[in-house]
Design a protein around this motif. Structure first.
Motif, PDB file in Angstrom:
ATOM      1  N   PRO A   1      -5.575   2.894  -4.512  1.00  0.00           N
ATOM      2  CA  PRO A   1      -4.306   2.672  -5.203  1.00  0.00           C
ATOM      3  C   PRO A   1      -3.139   2.848  -4.234  1.00  0.00           C
ATOM      4  N   ALA A   2      -2.000   2.239  -4.551  1.00  0.00           N
ATOM      5  CA  ALA A   2      -0.813   2.365  -3.707  1.00  0.00           C
ATOM      6  C   ALA A   2      -0.445   3.837  -3.528  1.00  0.00           C
ATOM      7  N   GLY A   3      -0.162   4.212  -2.295  1.00  0.00           N
ATOM      8  CA  GLY A   3       0.257   5.577  -1.999  1.00  0.00           C
ATOM      9  C   GLY A   3      -0.871   6.546  -1.737  1.00  0.00           C
ATOM     10  N   ARG A   4      -2.103   6.106  -1.910  1.00  0.00           N
ATOM     11  CA  ARG A   4      -3.244   6.994  -1.653  1.00  0.00           C
ATOM     12  C   ARG A   4      -3.883   6.620  -0.315  1.00  0.00           C
ATOM     13  N   GLY A   5      -4.315   7.632   0.417  1.00  0.00           N
ATOM     14  CA  GLY A   5      -4.921   7.354   1.709  1.00  0.00           C
ATOM     15  C   GLY A   5      -5.639   8.558   2.268  1.00  0.00           C
ATOM     16  N   ILE A   6      -6.104   8.409   3.502  1.00  0.00           N
ATOM     17  CA  ILE A   6      -6.770   9.491   4.216  1.00  0.00           C
ATOM     18  C   ILE A   6      -5.823  10.007   5.288  1.00  0.00           C
ATOM     19  N   PHE A   7      -5.490  11.284   5.196  1.00  0.00           N
ATOM     20  CA  PHE A   7      -4.690  11.945   6.220  1.00  0.00           C
ATOM     21  C   PHE A   7      -5.627  12.379   7.336  1.00  0.00           C
ATOM     22  N   VAL A   8      -5.345  11.914   8.565  1.00  0.00           N
ATOM     23  CA  VAL A   8      -6.220  12.160   9.714  1.00  0.00           C
ATOM     24  C   VAL A   8      -5.501  13.100  10.670  1.00  0.00           C
ATOM     25  N   SER A   9      -6.119  14.242  10.936  1.00  0.00           N
ATOM     26  CA  SER A   9      -5.503  15.246  11.804  1.00  0.00           C
ATOM     27  C   SER A   9      -6.583  15.960  12.590  1.00  0.00           C
ATOM     28  N   ARG A  10      -6.368  16.117  13.897  1.00  0.00           N
ATOM     29  CA  ARG A  10      -7.329  16.861  14.703  1.00  0.00           C
ATOM     30  C   ARG A  10      -7.404  18.322  14.271  1.00  0.00           C
ATOM     31  N   ARG A  11      -6.280  18.861  13.843  1.00  0.00           N
ATOM     32  CA  ARG A  11      -6.251  20.283  13.469  1.00  0.00           C
ATOM     33  C   ARG A  11      -6.769  20.512  12.059  1.00  0.00           C
ATOM     34  N   ARG A  12      -6.496  19.573  11.157  1.00  0.00           N
ATOM     35  CA  ARG A  12      -6.797  19.802   9.745  1.00  0.00           C
ATOM     36  C   ARG A  12      -7.939  18.936   9.221  1.00  0.00           C
ATOM     37  N   GLY A  13      -8.491  18.068  10.084  1.00  0.00           N
ATOM     38  CA  GLY A  13      -9.575  17.200   9.647  1.00  0.00           C
ATOM     39  C   GLY A  13      -9.057  16.029   8.834  1.00  0.00           C
ATOM     40  N   ASN A  14      -9.933  15.391   8.098  1.00  0.00           N
ATOM     41  CA  ASN A  14      -9.585  14.243   7.260  1.00  0.00           C
ATOM     42  C   ASN A  14      -9.464  14.695   5.810  1.00  0.00           C
ATOM     43  N   LEU A  15      -8.374  14.300   5.176  1.00  0.00           N
ATOM     44  CA  LEU A  15      -8.060  14.797   3.836  1.00  0.00           C
ATOM     45  C   LEU A  15      -7.560  13.648   2.973  1.00  0.00           C
TER      46      LEU A  15
ATOM     47  N   SER B   1       0.816  -1.222   0.000  1.00  0.00           N
ATOM     48  CA  SER B   1       0.000   0.000   0.000  1.00  0.00           C
ATOM     49  C   SER B   1       0.845   1.267   0.000  1.00  0.00           C
ATOM     50  N   GLY B   2       2.140   1.144   0.342  1.00  0.00           N
ATOM     51  CA  GLY B   2       3.015   2.308   0.333  1.00  0.00           C
ATOM     52  C   GLY B   2       3.504   2.758   1.693  1.00  0.00           C
ATOM     53  N   LYS B   3       3.424   1.906   2.711  1.00  0.00           N
ATOM     54  CA  LYS B   3       3.842   2.301   4.062  1.00  0.00           C
ATOM     55  C   LYS B   3       5.321   2.676   4.115  1.00  0.00           C
ATOM     56  N   SER B   4       6.178   1.762   3.684  1.00  0.00           N
ATOM     57  CA  SER B   4       7.617   2.010   3.785  1.00  0.00           C
ATOM     58  C   SER B   4       8.035   3.165   2.885  1.00  0.00           C
ATOM     59  N   ASN B   5       7.401   3.267   1.725  1.00  0.00           N
ATOM     60  CA  ASN B   5       7.689   4.388   0.843  1.00  0.00           C
ATOM     61  C   ASN B   5       7.358   5.711   1.524  1.00  0.00           C
ATOM     62  N   LEU B   6       6.230   5.755   2.256  1.00  0.00           N
ATOM     63  CA  LEU B   6       5.856   6.979   2.966  1.00  0.00           C
ATOM     64  C   LEU B   6       6.881   7.298   4.049  1.00  0.00           C
ATOM     65  N   LEU B   7       7.375   6.282   4.748  1.00  0.00           N
ATOM     66  CA  LEU B   7       8.410   6.532   5.747  1.00  0.00           C
ATOM     67  C   LEU B   7       9.670   7.100   5.101  1.00  0.00           C
ATOM     68  N   ARG B   8      10.028   6.577   3.948  1.00  0.00           N
ATOM     69  CA  ARG B   8      11.206   7.103   3.246  1.00  0.00           C
ATOM     70  C   ARG B   8      10.999   8.565   2.851  1.00  0.00           C
ATOM     71  N   LEU B   9       9.785   8.887   2.419  1.00  0.00           N
ATOM     72  CA  LEU B   9       9.481  10.270   2.065  1.00  0.00           C
ATOM     73  C   LEU B   9       9.578  11.189   3.284  1.00  0.00           C
TER      74      LEU B   9
ATOM     75  N   GLY C   1       4.049  10.887  -2.713  1.00  0.00           N
ATOM     76  CA  GLY C   1       4.951  10.772  -3.844  1.00  0.00           C
ATOM     77  C   GLY C   1       5.699   9.451  -3.796  1.00  0.00           C
ATOM     78  N   LEU C   2       6.241   9.033  -4.919  1.00  0.00           N
ATOM     79  CA  LEU C   2       6.997   7.783  -4.996  1.00  0.00           C
ATOM     80  C   LEU C   2       8.470   8.128  -5.056  1.00  0.00           C
ATOM     81  N   MET C   3       9.234   7.618  -4.095  1.00  0.00           N
ATOM     82  CA  MET C   3      10.665   7.844  -4.097  1.00  0.00           C
ATOM     83  C   MET C   3      11.286   7.185  -5.325  1.00  0.00           C
ATOM     84  N   GLY C   4      12.216   7.869  -5.962  1.00  0.00           N
ATOM     85  CA  GLY C   4      12.820   7.357  -7.170  1.00  0.00           C
ATOM     86  C   GLY C   4      13.453   6.000  -6.968  1.00  0.00           C
ATOM     87  N   GLY C   5      13.069   5.051  -7.842  1.00  0.00           N
ATOM     88  CA  GLY C   5      13.639   3.721  -7.783  1.00  0.00           C
ATOM     89  C   GLY C   5      13.057   2.823  -6.720  1.00  0.00           C
ATOM     90  N   GLU C   6      12.041   3.333  -5.969  1.00  0.00           N
ATOM     91  CA  GLU C   6      11.462   2.533  -4.890  1.00  0.00           C
ATOM     92  C   GLU C   6      10.090   2.019  -5.279  1.00  0.00           C
TER      93      GLU C   6
END
Length: 225
Positions: A198-212, A25-33, A217-222
């Motif tokens: 799709p891989a890399g897409r999700g819901i950003f959850v934030s108390r201050r900014r709501g759900n978005l 789903s893109g977890k490790s890629n998000l950590l790299r970003l 992004g995809l790290m090059g070569g990853e």
């Protein structure tokens, strides 16, 4: 249209960031970003990363200038975690710290430490959780300059919400991203449950900014993982 996620700018206010997603789903890629964003924003004197990475997917992601510790196996974590807990205790304000010092947070010196955990579900198991000694110290994370970024598989994430370390992080107002996963897991962050995306897409959850709706992004070569 999804918004391109740039979460590292928020870490001065949001101390805890959680990432949930199924395999690919893109977890490790998000950590790299996030690592890339943090190390671009801060030099190695002011920002150090403590990386727990059982599958070694982040092995080459952190510049040596910013790396405090790289821990690839959970069974070797105990002494590293105790050292981190000791640092948090030493930075905890003593009774003689003044109100002015508390506001300025200048009674200690040193870098902000970002604790980054990939595959938390491989770290916290039925045999125990090496991170458990940090649970009681989590409420002081802001004062002692520690931030936590934790990624885990959505499978079983609903049940893990009652595990003390993860439960405390959520109680303290964690923000994060819910990537693709099985909706039957239920609400796993705020009022958000996983859905198929799709891989890399999700819901950003934030108390201050709501759900978005966001796209990472995809790290090059990853590949996404």
């Amino acid at each position: 249209m999804p918004t391109l996620l740039r979460a590292a700018d928020d870490f001065d206010q949001a101390l805890f960031f959680l990432v949930f997603g199924e395999s690919e789903s893109g977890k490790s890629n998000l950590l790299r970003l996030l690592i890339k964003q943090l190390t671009d924003l801060h030099d190695g004197d002011s920002c150090k990363l403590f990386v727990i990475d059982n599958r070694r997917s982040l092995l080459d992601a952190t510049p040596a200038t910013h790396l405090a510790e790289y821990v690839p196996m959970s069974n070797a974590m105990d002494h590293h975690v105790e050292a981190l807990a000791d640092l948090m205790r030493r930075r905890t304000p003593s009774p003689d710290v003044t109100a002015e010092q508390l506001r300025a947070r200048n009674w200690w010196s040193g870098p902000t430490i970002y604790v980054i955990v990939d595959d938390y579900d491989l770290v916290s198991t039925s045999g125990g959780n090496p991170l458990a000694p940090l649970t009681e110290l989590l409420p002081f994370a802001r004062d002692v300059g520690i931030r936590f970024i934790v990624a885990r598989n959505t499978a079983g994430a609903g049940r893990s919400s009652y595990e003390p370390f993860m439960q405390r992080i959520k109680e303290l107002g964690a923000q994060g991203v819910v990537l693709s996963g099985d909706p039957n897991e239920g609400d796993i962050l705020g009022n958000v449950r996983p859905s198929r995306m799709p891989a890399g897409r999700g819901i950003f959850v934030s108390r201050r900014r709501g759900n978005l709706l966001v796209q990472t992004g995809l790290m090059g070569g990853e590949s996404q993982s």
